[in-house]
Design a protein around this motif. Structure first.
Motif, short mmCIF file in Angstrom:
data_model
loop_
_atom_site.label_atom_id
_atom_site.label_comp_id
_atom_site.label_asym_id
_atom_site.label_seq_id
_atom_site.Cartn_x
_atom_site.Cartn_y
_atom_site.Cartn_z
N ASP A 80 86.36 82.36 51.78
CA ASP A 80 86.57 83.18 52.97
C ASP A 80 86.21 82.40 54.23
OD1 ASP A 80 87.42 86.09 53.05
OD2 ASP A 80 85.92 86.04 54.65
N ILE A 81 85.21 81.52 54.15
CA ILE A 81 84.90 80.67 55.29
C ILE A 81 86.09 79.78 55.62
CG2 ILE A 81 83.48 78.70 56.03
CD1 ILE A 81 81.15 79.97 54.48
N LEU A 82 86.69 79.19 54.59
CA LEU A 82 87.85 78.33 54.79
C LEU A 82 89.04 79.11 55.35
CD1 LEU A 82 89.32 75.58 54.37
CD2 LEU A 82 89.81 76.33 52.04
N PHE A 83 89.35 80.23 54.71
CA PHE A 83 90.52 81.02 55.09
C PHE A 83 90.37 81.62 56.48
CE2 PHE A 83 92.63 85.25 55.03
CZ PHE A 83 93.93 84.79 55.10
N ALA A 155 76.55 71.17 54.45
CA ALA A 155 77.64 70.24 54.13
C ALA A 155 78.88 71.00 53.68
CB ALA A 155 77.18 69.28 53.03
N PHE A 156 78.69 72.05 52.86
CA PHE A 156 79.82 72.86 52.43
C PHE A 156 80.53 73.48 53.63
CE2 PHE A 156 77.38 73.93 48.26
CZ PHE A 156 77.65 72.66 47.79
N PHE A 157 79.72 74.10 54.51
CA PHE A 157 80.29 74.82 55.66
C PHE A 157 81.04 73.87 56.59
CE2 PHE A 157 80.09 76.33 60.02
CZ PHE A 157 80.60 77.63 59.89
N CYS A 158 80.43 72.75 56.93
CA CYS A 158 81.06 71.81 57.87
C CYS A 158 82.39 71.29 57.34
CB CYS A 158 80.12 70.65 58.17
SG CYS A 158 78.70 71.11 59.19
N ASN A 159 82.42 70.92 56.07
CA ASN A 159 83.67 70.41 55.51
C ASN A 159 84.76 71.49 55.47
OD1 ASN A 159 83.62 67.56 54.74
ND2 ASN A 159 81.85 68.11 53.52
N TYR A 221 86.62 69.12 46.87
CA TYR A 221 85.31 68.48 46.74
C TYR A 221 84.18 69.49 47.00
CZ TYR A 221 87.95 64.12 46.91
OH TYR A 221 88.85 63.10 46.66
N VAL A 222 84.43 70.41 47.93
CA VAL A 222 83.40 71.40 48.25
C VAL A 222 83.18 72.35 47.07
CG1 VAL A 222 82.80 73.35 49.74
CG2 VAL A 222 83.84 71.29 50.73
N ILE A 246 88.17 62.50 54.27
CA ILE A 246 89.53 63.05 54.28
C ILE A 246 89.72 64.00 55.45
CG2 ILE A 246 91.22 64.39 52.96
CD1 ILE A 246 89.87 63.40 50.40
N ASN A 247 88.67 64.77 55.76
CA ASN A 247 88.75 65.69 56.90
C ASN A 247 88.99 64.95 58.21
OD1 ASN A 247 88.62 68.47 56.22
ND2 ASN A 247 86.49 68.24 55.62
N VAL A 248 88.33 63.82 58.38
CA VAL A 248 88.52 63.03 59.61
C VAL A 248 89.98 62.61 59.73
CG1 VAL A 248 87.97 60.84 60.74
CG2 VAL A 248 86.14 62.22 59.74
N VAL A 249 90.55 62.13 58.64
CA VAL A 249 91.97 61.72 58.65
C VAL A 249 92.88 62.92 58.96
CG1 VAL A 249 93.85 60.79 57.25
CG2 VAL A 249 91.56 59.81 57.06
N LEU A 250 92.63 64.05 58.29
CA LEU A 250 93.43 65.25 58.52
C LEU A 250 93.33 65.73 59.96
CD1 LEU A 250 92.83 67.40 55.29
CD2 LEU A 250 94.88 66.09 55.91
#
Length: 276
Positions: A80-83, A155-159, A221-222, A246-250
């Motif tokens: 839900d955090i991601l979405f 770390a989970f939240f930030c990613n 990964y998360v 990968i997030n930095v690249v995206l």
């Protein structure tokens, strides 16, 4: 002194007073409609109750799931955090499209990066309104404390939030270039990512060839890291570093694509029309 503060610049000509003005605009818009506020709380609460009761059933009927049952409700909250991070970003953008105000904003002194930063801040505000009740319900009804993750939760939240912003920037660029006819991608893209992100099951469940695709997505990964933490009581810092890389690249790719589609929209005049 007031003039000095009003003209305070945040590196490369970015002005906090313009960013805060945009955030204030979206905040007032959010407060002006109780259905918007209610929706932010309703769907997360519905999800945590539904999946929480499912977790309780599984925990009572299978030894393995009794040990790993927390992964279900933990996955629901992290998903839900991601979405909602992506949706909160995109909804604020769409509200400008619906109001046909985007052309006015892009002709103002507001810079594209300032606009995106304002959308990111509103994403966090919307996310907090929806997720906080969700976390409280999980603690009250199912004795699941998300904050029990400790420092790994950061770390989970930030990613997850970085991924949601990257996708939000990308889909906003698509809608910007192609108009509201492409609006449906805002709602559907994240659900297309969901099976490959392995939210509720490990990557090993996927066919071997599809596992390579799954490992290109930061959320994978998360969620693997979350399962390692809950089942094996081990924090996989290596997984978080891979996700961050990968997030930095995206993020960079999404920002470049947004600028390219913004310039294309300007050339084709779709900023003013912004219709279907």
């Amino acid at each position: 002194m007031r003039s000095l503060v009003a003209n305070l610049e945040l590196g490369h000509g970015l002005a906090w007073h313009r960013i805060s003005a945009m955030v204030l605009r979206y905040w007032y818009l959010l407060l002006s409609s109780w259905p918007r506020l209610f929706e932010l709380v309703y769907w997360p609460a519905l999800q945590v109750i539904t999946w929480g009761f499912l977790q309780s059933y599984v925990a009572q009927n299978a030894g393995f799931f009794a040990r790993a049952g927390g992964t279900l409700i933990g996955a629901v909250i992290l998903w839900d955090i991601l979405f909602r991070g992506q949706l909160g970003f995109s909804i604020s953008f769409l509200e400008e499209m619906w109001a046909r105000n985007l052309g006015n904003l892009m002709m103002s002194p507001l810079k594209p990066l300032e606009f995106l930063i304002a959308l990111m801040i509103m994403s966090l505000i919307r996310l907090a309104i929806g997720v906080v009740p969700m976390v409280v319900l999980a603690m009250t009804l199912f004795d699941f404390n998300l904050f029990g993750f400790g420092l790994p939760l950061g770390a989970f939240f930030c990613n997850l939030i970085f991924t949601s912003w990257a996708l939000g920037i990308f889909v906003s660029g698509l809608v910007l270039r192609h108009g509201l006819g492409a609006e449906s991608i805002v709602w559907s893209l994240m659900f297309g990512v969901m099976p490959l992100a392995c939210v509720y099951y490990p990557v090993a469940v996927l066919p071997h060839w599809l596992q390579f695709v799954a490992w290109t997505l930061p959320p994978t990964y998360v969620f693997e890291g979350m399962r390692a933490l809950l089942i094996d009581h081990q924090f996989r810092g290596d997984l978080m570093l891979w996700a961050l890389g990968i997030n930095v690249v995206l993020f960079v790719a999404a920002f470049i694509s947004f600028l390219a589609m913004l310039n294309s929209a300007r050339r084709h005049g779709s900023l003013i029309q912004s219709g279907e």
